[in-house]
Scaffold this active site. Structure first.
Site, mmCIF file in Angstrom:
data_model
loop_
_atom_site.group_PDB
_atom_site.id
_atom_site.type_symbol
_atom_site.label_atom_id
_atom_site.label_comp_id
_atom_site.label_asym_id
_atom_site.label_seq_id
_atom_site.Cartn_x
_atom_site.Cartn_y
_atom_site.Cartn_z
ATOM 1 N N ASP A 11 53.534 59.346 47.752
ATOM 2 C CA ASP A 11 52.702 58.260 47.229
ATOM 3 C C ASP A 11 53.542 57.127 46.628
ATOM 4 O OD1 ASP A 11 50.743 60.202 47.801
ATOM 5 O OD2 ASP A 11 50.765 60.917 45.732
ATOM 6 N N GLU A 39 41.541 58.116 51.616
ATOM 7 C CA GLU A 39 42.160 58.010 50.294
ATOM 8 C C GLU A 39 43.242 56.943 50.312
ATOM 9 O OE1 GLU A 39 43.673 61.945 49.534
ATOM 10 O OE2 GLU A 39 45.483 61.633 50.735
#
Length: 339
Positions: A28, A210
Protein backbone atom coordinates in the site's frame (compact mmCIF):
# COMPACT_ATOMS: atom_id res chain seq x y z
CA UNK A 1 48.22 23.45 -12.87
CA UNK A 2 47.60 19.72 -12.69
CA UNK A 3 50.66 17.62 -13.11
CA UNK A 4 50.72 14.32 -14.97
CA UNK A 5 51.06 12.41 -11.71
CA UNK A 6 48.10 14.09 -9.98
CA UNK A 7 44.99 11.99 -9.57
CA UNK A 8 41.65 13.70 -10.08
CA UNK A 9 38.84 12.27 -8.00
CA UNK A 10 35.46 12.81 -9.61
CA UNK A 11 32.63 13.51 -7.24
CA UNK A 12 30.23 10.60 -7.15
CA UNK A 13 27.18 11.43 -9.19
CA UNK A 14 23.67 10.35 -8.20
CA UNK A 15 22.50 7.31 -10.10
CA UNK A 16 20.55 8.09 -13.28
CA UNK A 17 18.74 4.76 -13.24
CA UNK A 18 17.02 2.56 -10.68
CA UNK A 19 15.42 -0.87 -10.55
CA UNK A 20 12.28 -2.20 -8.94
CA UNK A 21 11.43 -3.08 -6.25
CA UNK A 22 12.28 0.09 -4.33
CA UNK A 23 12.22 -1.73 -0.98
CA UNK A 24 12.29 -5.48 -0.20
CA UNK A 25 8.80 -5.22 1.34
CA UNK A 26 6.06 -2.63 1.68
CA UNK A 27 2.36 -2.86 0.85
CA UNK A 28 0.00 0.00 0.00
CA UNK A 29 2.70 2.55 -0.93
CA UNK A 30 1.80 6.23 -0.69
CA UNK A 31 3.82 9.26 -1.88
CA UNK A 32 3.37 13.02 -1.58
CA UNK A 33 5.73 15.71 -2.92
CA UNK A 34 6.08 18.86 -0.83
CA UNK A 35 8.67 21.68 -0.81
CA UNK A 36 11.26 19.74 -2.76
CA UNK A 37 10.94 16.43 -0.91
CA UNK A 38 9.04 13.21 -1.41
CA UNK A 39 7.42 11.75 1.69
CA UNK A 40 6.63 8.05 1.50
CA UNK A 41 4.74 5.65 3.73
CA UNK A 42 3.32 2.12 3.54
CA UNK A 43 1.49 -0.40 5.70
CA UNK A 44 3.51 -1.67 8.66
CA UNK A 45 0.64 -3.10 10.76
CA UNK A 46 1.80 -1.84 14.17
CA UNK A 47 3.22 1.67 13.58
CA UNK A 48 3.41 4.55 11.12
CA UNK A 49 6.70 5.38 9.42
CA UNK A 50 7.55 8.24 7.04
CA UNK A 51 10.49 8.21 4.63
CA UNK A 52 11.90 11.51 3.28
CA UNK A 53 13.95 11.85 0.09
CA UNK A 54 14.59 14.14 -2.87
CA UNK A 55 14.73 11.12 -5.19
CA UNK A 56 12.33 8.21 -4.80
CA UNK A 57 14.75 5.99 -6.70
CA UNK A 58 16.90 6.22 -3.53
CA UNK A 59 14.07 5.25 -1.17
CA UNK A 60 16.04 2.36 0.34
CA UNK A 61 18.63 4.79 1.74
CA UNK A 62 16.18 7.60 2.58
CA UNK A 63 15.80 9.16 6.01
CA UNK A 64 13.09 7.25 7.89
CA UNK A 65 11.25 7.86 11.14
CA UNK A 66 8.55 6.11 13.15
CA UNK A 67 6.18 9.03 13.73
CA UNK A 68 3.42 7.25 15.66
CA UNK A 69 2.82 3.99 17.48
CA UNK A 70 -0.74 3.28 18.63
CA UNK A 71 -1.42 2.85 22.34
CA UNK A 72 -2.24 -0.69 23.42
CA UNK A 73 -5.75 -2.01 24.05
CA UNK A 74 -7.73 0.47 21.98
CA UNK A 75 -10.03 0.12 18.96
CA UNK A 76 -7.11 1.27 16.79
CA UNK A 77 -4.14 -0.59 18.29
CA UNK A 78 -3.71 -3.24 15.59
CA UNK A 79 -3.76 -3.95 11.86
CA UNK A 80 -2.83 -0.42 10.76
CA UNK A 81 -3.45 -0.43 7.02
CA UNK A 82 -2.84 1.84 4.03
CA UNK A 83 -1.63 5.06 5.68
CA UNK A 84 -1.80 8.21 3.56
CA UNK A 85 -0.05 11.51 4.26
CA UNK A 86 -1.78 14.71 3.11
CA UNK A 87 -0.97 18.42 3.48
CA UNK A 88 -4.18 20.41 4.04
CA UNK A 89 -4.73 23.93 5.38
CA UNK A 90 -1.04 24.23 6.29
CA UNK A 91 -1.06 21.10 8.43
CA UNK A 92 -0.10 17.47 7.87
CA UNK A 93 -2.61 14.65 8.25
CA UNK A 94 -2.13 10.88 8.24
CA UNK A 95 -5.22 8.81 7.46
CA UNK A 96 -5.13 5.09 8.25
CA UNK A 97 -7.38 2.13 8.97
CA UNK A 98 -6.98 0.17 12.21
CA UNK A 99 -8.80 -2.26 14.48
CA UNK A 100 -8.55 -3.98 17.87
CA UNK A 101 -7.39 -7.30 16.43
CA UNK A 102 -10.73 -8.18 14.83
CA UNK A 103 -11.03 -7.21 11.16
CA UNK A 104 -14.77 -6.60 11.68
CA UNK A 105 -13.81 -3.53 13.68
CA UNK A 106 -11.67 -1.79 11.07
CA UNK A 107 -12.43 1.95 10.94
CA UNK A 108 -10.63 5.04 9.62
CA UNK A 109 -8.60 7.33 11.88
CA UNK A 110 -6.56 10.50 11.45
CA UNK A 111 -3.56 12.24 13.02
CA UNK A 112 -2.62 15.93 12.72
CA UNK A 113 0.74 17.71 12.81
CA UNK A 114 1.29 21.48 12.46
CA UNK A 115 5.06 21.21 11.82
CA UNK A 116 6.47 22.21 8.43
CA UNK A 117 8.23 18.86 8.12
CA UNK A 118 6.15 15.77 9.02
CA UNK A 119 9.21 14.02 10.44
CA UNK A 120 9.34 16.73 13.13
CA UNK A 121 6.76 18.16 15.52
CA UNK A 122 4.06 16.24 17.37
CA UNK A 123 1.41 14.01 15.83
CA UNK A 124 -1.93 14.51 17.58
CA UNK A 125 -4.54 11.75 17.41
CA UNK A 126 -7.72 13.46 16.15
CA UNK A 127 -9.89 10.36 16.34
CA UNK A 128 -12.13 8.35 14.08
CA UNK A 129 -13.16 9.69 10.67
CA UNK A 130 -16.52 8.26 9.74
CA UNK A 131 -20.05 8.92 8.60
CA UNK A 132 -23.13 8.35 10.73
CA UNK A 133 -23.43 4.65 9.79
CA UNK A 134 -20.07 3.82 11.44
CA UNK A 135 -19.62 0.76 9.21
CA UNK A 136 -16.41 -1.15 8.43
CA UNK A 137 -14.01 1.10 6.51
CA UNK A 138 -10.45 0.91 5.13
CA UNK A 139 -8.25 2.65 2.54
CA UNK A 140 -9.29 6.22 3.21
CA UNK A 141 -8.05 8.91 0.82
CA UNK A 142 -8.92 12.58 0.52
CA UNK A 143 -8.90 15.05 -2.36
CA UNK A 144 -10.02 18.61 -2.99
CA UNK A 145 -12.15 19.52 -6.00
CA UNK A 146 -13.48 23.02 -6.67
CA UNK A 147 -12.72 24.02 -3.11
CA UNK A 148 -14.55 21.08 -1.54
CA UNK A 149 -12.72 18.39 0.41
CA UNK A 150 -13.92 14.81 -0.14
CA UNK A 151 -13.07 11.46 1.38
CA UNK A 152 -13.20 8.19 -0.56
CA UNK A 153 -12.80 4.74 1.00
CA UNK A 154 -13.63 1.05 0.80
CA UNK A 155 -16.43 -0.14 3.04
CA UNK A 156 -19.14 -2.66 3.80
CA UNK A 157 -22.75 -1.82 3.19
CA UNK A 158 -23.81 -3.71 6.34
CA UNK A 159 -21.99 -5.46 9.15
CA UNK A 160 -21.07 -8.70 7.38
CA UNK A 161 -17.95 -9.33 5.33
CA UNK A 162 -18.67 -10.47 1.78
CA UNK A 163 -18.20 -7.43 -0.43
CA UNK A 164 -16.17 -4.24 -0.36
CA UNK A 165 -17.67 -1.22 -2.14
CA UNK A 166 -16.31 2.27 -2.75
CA UNK A 167 -17.85 5.19 -0.87
CA UNK A 168 -17.53 8.97 -1.04
CA UNK A 169 -18.55 11.76 1.33
CA UNK A 170 -17.99 15.48 1.71
CA UNK A 171 -15.76 16.68 4.53
CA UNK A 172 -16.33 19.69 6.76
CA UNK A 173 -12.62 19.75 7.64
CA UNK A 174 -9.72 17.27 7.34
CA UNK A 175 -10.97 15.17 10.27
CA UNK A 176 -14.78 15.43 10.00
CA UNK A 177 -17.11 13.88 7.43
CA UNK A 178 -20.14 16.02 6.62
CA UNK A 179 -23.38 14.42 5.50
CA UNK A 180 -24.12 10.87 4.38
CA UNK A 181 -21.79 8.42 2.68
CA UNK A 182 -22.65 7.56 -0.93
CA UNK A 183 -21.80 4.22 -2.50
CA UNK A 184 -20.48 5.08 -5.95
CA UNK A 185 -19.75 1.56 -7.15
CA UNK A 186 -19.38 -2.13 -6.33
CA UNK A 187 -17.55 -5.09 -7.89
CA UNK A 188 -19.37 -5.80 -11.15
CA UNK A 189 -17.15 -7.41 -13.79
CA UNK A 190 -15.76 -10.95 -13.56
CA UNK A 191 -12.16 -9.71 -13.27
CA UNK A 192 -13.18 -7.82 -10.09
CA UNK A 193 -14.60 -10.93 -8.45
CA UNK A 194 -11.61 -13.20 -7.89
CA UNK A 195 -11.96 -13.65 -4.15
CA UNK A 196 -12.20 -17.24 -2.96
CA UNK A 197 -10.86 -17.64 0.58
CA UNK A 198 -9.74 -20.83 2.25
CA UNK A 199 -9.83 -19.55 5.80
CA UNK A 200 -12.18 -20.66 8.57
CA UNK A 201 -12.25 -17.12 9.98
CA UNK A 202 -13.59 -15.59 6.79
CA UNK A 203 -16.45 -16.08 4.33
CA UNK A 204 -15.76 -18.55 1.49
CA UNK A 205 -15.68 -15.69 -1.04
CA UNK A 206 -15.33 -11.90 -0.92
CA UNK A 207 -15.77 -9.47 -3.82
CA UNK A 208 -13.35 -6.57 -3.52
CA UNK A 209 -13.12 -2.98 -4.69
CA UNK A 210 -10.63 -1.04 -2.54
CA UNK A 211 -7.69 1.38 -2.52
CA UNK A 212 -9.42 4.29 -4.29
CA UNK A 213 -7.16 7.09 -5.55
CA UNK A 214 -8.07 10.23 -7.49
CA UNK A 215 -6.10 11.25 -10.58
CA UNK A 216 -7.01 14.53 -12.32
CA UNK A 217 -6.25 15.25 -15.96
CA UNK A 218 -7.80 17.86 -18.22
CA UNK A 219 -11.50 18.18 -17.52
CA UNK A 220 -11.82 14.70 -16.03
CA UNK A 221 -11.42 13.00 -12.70
CA UNK A 222 -10.29 9.38 -12.68
CA UNK A 223 -10.83 7.14 -9.70
CA UNK A 224 -8.29 4.34 -9.84
CA UNK A 225 -9.10 1.41 -7.56
CA UNK A 226 -7.88 -2.09 -6.78
CA UNK A 227 -10.15 -5.04 -7.57
CA UNK A 228 -10.29 -8.73 -6.63
CA UNK A 229 -8.82 -10.08 -3.41
CA UNK A 230 -5.26 -9.08 -2.61
CA UNK A 231 -4.81 -12.74 -1.64
CA UNK A 232 -5.23 -13.69 -5.32
CA UNK A 233 -2.81 -13.20 -8.22
CA UNK A 234 -5.60 -11.36 -10.04
CA UNK A 235 -5.45 -8.19 -7.93
CA UNK A 236 -5.54 -5.41 -10.53
CA UNK A 237 -6.37 -1.75 -11.09
CA UNK A 238 -9.68 -0.55 -12.51
CA UNK A 239 -10.81 2.95 -13.46
CA UNK A 240 -13.87 5.14 -13.16
CA UNK A 241 -14.23 8.43 -15.02
CA UNK A 242 -16.20 11.52 -14.06
CA UNK A 243 -16.49 14.96 -15.63
CA UNK A 244 -14.85 17.69 -13.56
CA UNK A 245 -18.19 19.53 -13.75
CA UNK A 246 -20.32 16.62 -12.51
CA UNK A 247 -21.79 16.01 -9.07
CA UNK A 248 -19.21 13.68 -7.55
CA UNK A 249 -21.73 12.49 -4.96
CA UNK A 250 -24.00 11.11 -7.70
CA UNK A 251 -23.06 7.51 -8.60
CA UNK A 252 -24.33 8.18 -12.15
CA UNK A 253 -21.49 10.68 -12.61
CA UNK A 254 -18.94 7.85 -12.49
CA UNK A 255 -18.48 5.53 -15.49
CA UNK A 256 -16.65 2.27 -14.81
CA UNK A 257 -14.42 0.84 -17.55
CA UNK A 258 -15.07 -2.78 -18.47
CA UNK A 259 -11.41 -3.83 -18.45
CA UNK A 260 -8.61 -3.42 -15.91
CA UNK A 261 -6.05 -0.72 -16.66
CA UNK A 262 -3.10 -2.43 -14.90
CA UNK A 263 -2.80 -6.14 -14.12
CA UNK A 264 -0.39 -9.00 -13.54
CA UNK A 265 2.26 -9.87 -16.11
CA UNK A 266 3.36 -13.49 -15.95
CA UNK A 267 5.92 -12.77 -18.67
CA UNK A 268 7.52 -10.10 -16.47
CA UNK A 269 7.10 -12.03 -13.21
CA UNK A 270 4.82 -9.44 -11.61
CA UNK A 271 1.74 -10.67 -9.76
CA UNK A 272 -1.15 -8.93 -8.00
CA UNK A 273 -0.09 -5.34 -8.79
CA UNK A 274 -2.24 -2.75 -7.08
CA UNK A 275 -2.97 -0.38 -4.22
CA UNK A 276 -1.20 2.50 -5.87
CA UNK A 277 -0.65 6.22 -5.60
CA UNK A 278 0.53 8.85 -8.07
CA UNK A 279 3.21 11.53 -8.15
CA UNK A 280 4.94 13.93 -10.54
CA UNK A 281 8.67 13.99 -11.27
CA UNK A 282 10.62 16.74 -9.44
CA UNK A 283 10.52 18.98 -12.51
CA UNK A 284 6.78 18.41 -12.94
CA UNK A 285 7.02 17.03 -16.48
CA UNK A 286 6.38 13.32 -15.85
CA UNK A 287 3.58 11.29 -14.30
CA UNK A 288 4.46 8.27 -12.18
CA UNK A 289 2.58 5.44 -10.53
CA UNK A 290 3.83 3.66 -7.42
CA UNK A 291 2.23 0.33 -6.49
CA UNK A 292 2.91 -2.93 -4.69
CA UNK A 293 3.21 -6.35 -6.30
CA UNK A 294 4.43 -9.88 -5.69
CA UNK A 295 7.35 -11.52 -7.50
CA UNK A 296 5.81 -15.00 -7.59
CA UNK A 297 2.31 -16.46 -7.90
CA UNK A 298 0.45 -17.39 -4.75
CA UNK A 299 2.28 -15.01 -2.40
CA UNK A 300 -0.92 -13.36 -1.22
CA UNK A 301 -1.37 -10.33 1.03
CA UNK A 302 1.68 -10.61 3.25
CA UNK A 303 5.21 -9.30 3.44
CA UNK A 304 6.19 -10.45 -0.04
CA UNK A 305 4.46 -7.39 -1.50
CA UNK A 306 7.05 -4.79 -2.46
CA UNK A 307 6.77 -1.19 -3.74
CA UNK A 308 7.58 -0.50 -7.38
CA UNK A 309 7.24 2.59 -9.55
CA UNK A 310 7.16 3.39 -13.24
CA UNK A 311 6.36 6.30 -15.52
CA UNK A 312 2.99 6.43 -17.29
CA UNK A 313 1.57 8.45 -20.17
CA UNK A 314 -1.86 9.45 -21.48
CA UNK A 315 -4.08 8.05 -24.22
CA UNK A 316 -5.54 10.32 -26.90
CA UNK A 317 -8.92 10.25 -25.13
CA UNK A 318 -7.30 11.70 -22.00
CA UNK A 319 -7.29 8.49 -19.98
CA UNK A 320 -4.11 7.27 -18.25
CA UNK A 321 -1.97 4.66 -20.00
CA UNK A 322 -0.19 2.67 -17.31
CA UNK A 323 1.22 -0.04 -19.56
CA UNK A 324 2.51 -3.33 -18.17
CA UNK A 325 4.22 -3.82 -14.78
CA UNK A 326 7.96 -3.67 -15.39
CA UNK A 327 10.10 -6.72 -14.69
CA UNK A 328 12.22 -6.64 -11.53
CA UNK A 329 15.82 -5.43 -11.87
CA UNK A 330 15.13 -3.71 -15.20
CA UNK A 331 17.07 -0.42 -15.29
CA UNK A 332 14.70 2.55 -15.58
CA UNK A 333 15.54 6.24 -15.86
CA UNK A 334 14.92 8.05 -12.57
CA UNK A 335 12.11 10.64 -12.49
CA UNK A 336 13.10 13.77 -14.41
CA UNK A 337 15.02 16.16 -12.17
CA UNK A 338 15.20 19.96 -12.12
CA UNK A 339 17.70 21.26 -14.64
Amino acid sequence: MIGSNDIIYAQSQPAKTFTNPLLPSGADPWVIYHNGYYYYTNSLQNKLNIWKTKNLAELASAKKKTVWTPPANTQYSKELWAPELHYLNNKWYIYFAADDGSNNNHRLYVLENAAADPLTGAWEFKGKVGDATDKWAIDGSVFTHKGQLYMIWAGWEGDENGQQDIYIAKMKNPYTIEGPRVKIFSPFYDWEKNGDLHDANNPPHVNVNEGPEILKHGNKLFLIYSASGCWTDFYALGILTASANSNLLDPKSWKKSAEPVFKKSEANGVYAPGHNSFFKSPDGTEDWIIYHANAKPGQGCGGFRSPRMQKFTWNKDGTPKFGIPVKENTPLAIPSQHK
